[in-house]
Design a protein around this motif. Structure first.
Motif, mmCIF file in Angstrom:
data_model
loop_
_atom_site.group_PDB
_atom_site.id
_atom_site.type_symbol
_atom_site.label_atom_id
_atom_site.label_comp_id
_atom_site.label_asym_id
_atom_site.label_seq_id
_atom_site.Cartn_x
_atom_site.Cartn_y
_atom_site.Cartn_z
ATOM 1 N N GLN A 42 0.845 -1.196 0.000
ATOM 2 C CA GLN A 42 0.000 0.000 0.000
ATOM 3 C C GLN A 42 0.878 1.243 0.000
ATOM 4 O OE1 GLN A 42 -3.120 -0.070 2.968
ATOM 5 N NE2 GLN A 42 -3.204 -2.316 2.918
ATOM 6 N N SER A 43 0.750 2.001 -1.060
ATOM 7 C CA SER A 43 1.470 3.263 -1.169
ATOM 8 C C SER A 43 0.634 4.373 -0.538
ATOM 9 C CB SER A 43 1.761 3.576 -2.640
ATOM 10 O OG SER A 43 0.548 3.674 -3.366
ATOM 11 N N ASP A 44 1.061 5.613 -0.725
ATOM 12 C CA ASP A 44 0.305 6.738 -0.161
ATOM 13 C C ASP A 44 -1.079 6.841 -0.789
ATOM 14 O OD1 ASP A 44 2.492 7.323 1.381
ATOM 15 O OD2 ASP A 44 3.314 8.804 -0.026
ATOM 16 N N SER A 45 -1.207 6.438 -2.045
ATOM 17 C CA SER A 45 -2.511 6.483 -2.710
ATOM 18 C C SER A 45 -3.359 5.251 -2.425
ATOM 19 C CB SER A 45 -2.321 6.625 -4.227
ATOM 20 O OG SER A 45 -1.612 5.510 -4.739
ATOM 21 N N CYS A 46 -2.786 4.267 -1.743
ATOM 22 C CA CYS A 46 -3.498 3.044 -1.336
ATOM 23 C C CYS A 46 -3.992 2.248 -2.539
ATOM 24 C CB CYS A 46 -4.680 3.381 -0.420
ATOM 25 S SG CYS A 46 -5.339 1.942 0.477
ATOM 26 N N SER A 47 -3.306 2.345 -3.659
ATOM 27 C CA SER A 47 -3.668 1.567 -4.841
ATOM 28 C C SER A 47 -2.407 0.932 -5.402
ATOM 29 C CB SER A 47 -4.341 2.444 -5.898
ATOM 30 O OG SER A 47 -3.461 3.455 -6.346
ATOM 31 N N TYR A 167 -11.141 -3.815 -6.244
ATOM 32 C CA TYR A 167 -10.838 -2.389 -6.171
ATOM 33 C C TYR A 167 -11.999 -1.679 -5.491
ATOM 34 C CZ TYR A 167 -9.287 2.277 -7.487
ATOM 35 O OH TYR A 167 -8.865 3.580 -7.453
ATOM 36 N N ASP A 169 -13.025 2.403 -3.588
ATOM 37 C CA ASP A 169 -12.923 3.811 -3.989
ATOM 38 C C ASP A 169 -11.481 4.308 -3.982
ATOM 39 O OD1 ASP A 169 -15.642 3.864 -4.277
ATOM 40 O OD2 ASP A 169 -16.007 4.607 -2.245
ATOM 41 N N GLU A 170 -10.675 3.820 -3.042
ATOM 42 C CA GLU A 170 -9.288 4.259 -2.954
ATOM 43 C C GLU A 170 -8.310 3.090 -3.035
ATOM 44 O OE1 GLU A 170 -8.678 6.617 0.483
ATOM 45 O OE2 GLU A 170 -10.082 8.195 -0.090
ATOM 46 N N CYS A 171 -8.481 2.116 -2.154
ATOM 47 C CA CYS A 171 -7.555 0.992 -2.090
ATOM 48 C C CYS A 171 -7.940 -0.088 -3.092
ATOM 49 C CB CYS A 171 -7.527 0.394 -0.681
ATOM 50 S SG CYS A 171 -6.855 1.551 0.556
#
Length: 331
Positions: A42-47, A167, A169-171
């Motif tokens: 998980q990066s800062d964008s959580c994707s 998938y 909304d964010e992660c």
């Protein structure tokens, strides 16, 4: 006694030093296994971007009766987990194999499938020094496919196979597919003409499979027997009307065609968007055979009696004439 203790401690220290200085490929794999990273990177964008450089599609079978497409998908997966990278100055290897159960692996789904079975191509996967992981999976999917069978056995249509990964909304994962190849597209009565990868505006991944039925087998098993039976019925007009040979032969043809339809009932396609025209063909053939049989019976009666006067009238006339004859004799 003290000497023995010191010897044991010296051996333990030597073993620990050997472990700390182990730079083999297996030691590298064991160090990655000990991390036991089973959650998604998980990066800062959580994707996470999941690359599929090569996706192979294969048509296994087409169930014409139930309108189902059985297919196999073989995907090569790539994704990056920075925490599984290592310094090549310490371990001088560019890649190492690690058991699949000790790392996180993305889930790929066929969203429009009725049943799906998944399996990994190997119990191990490859980890590169920069944290890139490579893995291969295969999926057998059964997809509900509304094939237009109006022109059966000359049918041609497309069937979508939807591929997606989890998938929110964010992660979650963002799937990117590269080359999509078809493998061994001819199975049974159906042939895979081509496949096309499509990405919709809703970020849905579809593989459009163009299917065409191979006409040889359906034509020989369905169309040709009915044509031959109709041709035999036409030629049977050469049989004589007397003796009943023609009528019995035509009754045999009707019964044979009826049994032919009963046997092939499981082979005929099911209802789709348009009912197959071959059902109308068989219905017309049966009506023509029955009508030909009835005409032959009527002509036999005409040839024998000289007119279309059924037996009830002729029996009544013969009874009256017999009564008159008996009266004359009595007188």
């Amino acid at each position: 006694m003290n000497l023995d203790i010191w010897n044991i401690l010296l051996v333990l220290l030597l073993m620990r030093g050997a472990e700390s200085n182990c730079t083999t490929r297996r030691c590298l794999a064991e160090s990655l296994i000990k991390k036991s990273l089973l959650s998604q990177p998980q990066s800062d964008s959580c994707s996470l971007v999941i690359q599929i450089p090569v996706l192979e599609y294969q048509t296994l079978a087409v169930d014409t009766k139930n309108l189902r497409l059985h297919s196999r998908l073989m995907a090569s997966l790539e994704w990056v987990d920075p925490e599984l990278s290592w310094d090549t100055s310490e371990y001088q290897y560019d890649e190492v194999s690690v058991p699949v159960k000790y790392v996180w692996v993305p889930e790929i789904h066929v969203t429009n499938a009725i049943t799906v079975t998944k399996e990994a191509s190997s119990k191990d996967l490859v980890v590169l020094s920069n944290g890139t992981l490579r893995h291969k999976i295969s999926m057998n999917a059964e997809v509900n496919c509304e094939i237009n069978l109006f022109n059966y056995p000359f049918a041609y249509d497309s069937c979508p196979v939807a591929i997606h990964t989890w998938y929110s909304d964010e992660c979650g994962g963002i799937m990117r597919i590269g080359n999509v190849n078809a493998k061994d597209g001819a199975h049974g009565d159906w042939k895979t003409e081509s496949i096309e990868y499509t990405l919709t505006e809703e970020k849905q991944n579809y593989i459009l499979v163009d299917l065409r039925i191979r006409q040889n087998n359906p034509f020989i098993t369905l169309m040709l027997p009915s044509i031959l039976i109709m041709l035999t019925d036409v030629v049977s007009c050469a049989l004589p009307l007397g003796g009943g040979e023609r009528n019995s032969f035509k009754v045999t043809l009707v019964l044979s065609f009826t049994m032919f339809l009963v046997i092939l009932n499981e082979e005929l396609p099911g209802d789709s968007e348009c009912s197959p025209v071959i059902r109308v063909h068989f219905c017309v053939c049966l009506v023509i055979l029955v009508f030909s049989m009835l005409v032959s019976m009527v002509l036999t009666r005409v040839a024998k009696e000289g007119g279309i006067i059924f037996c009830c009238c002729s029996k009544r006339e013969s009874t009256n004439s017999n009564m008159v004859d008996d009266g004359d004799r009595a007188a």
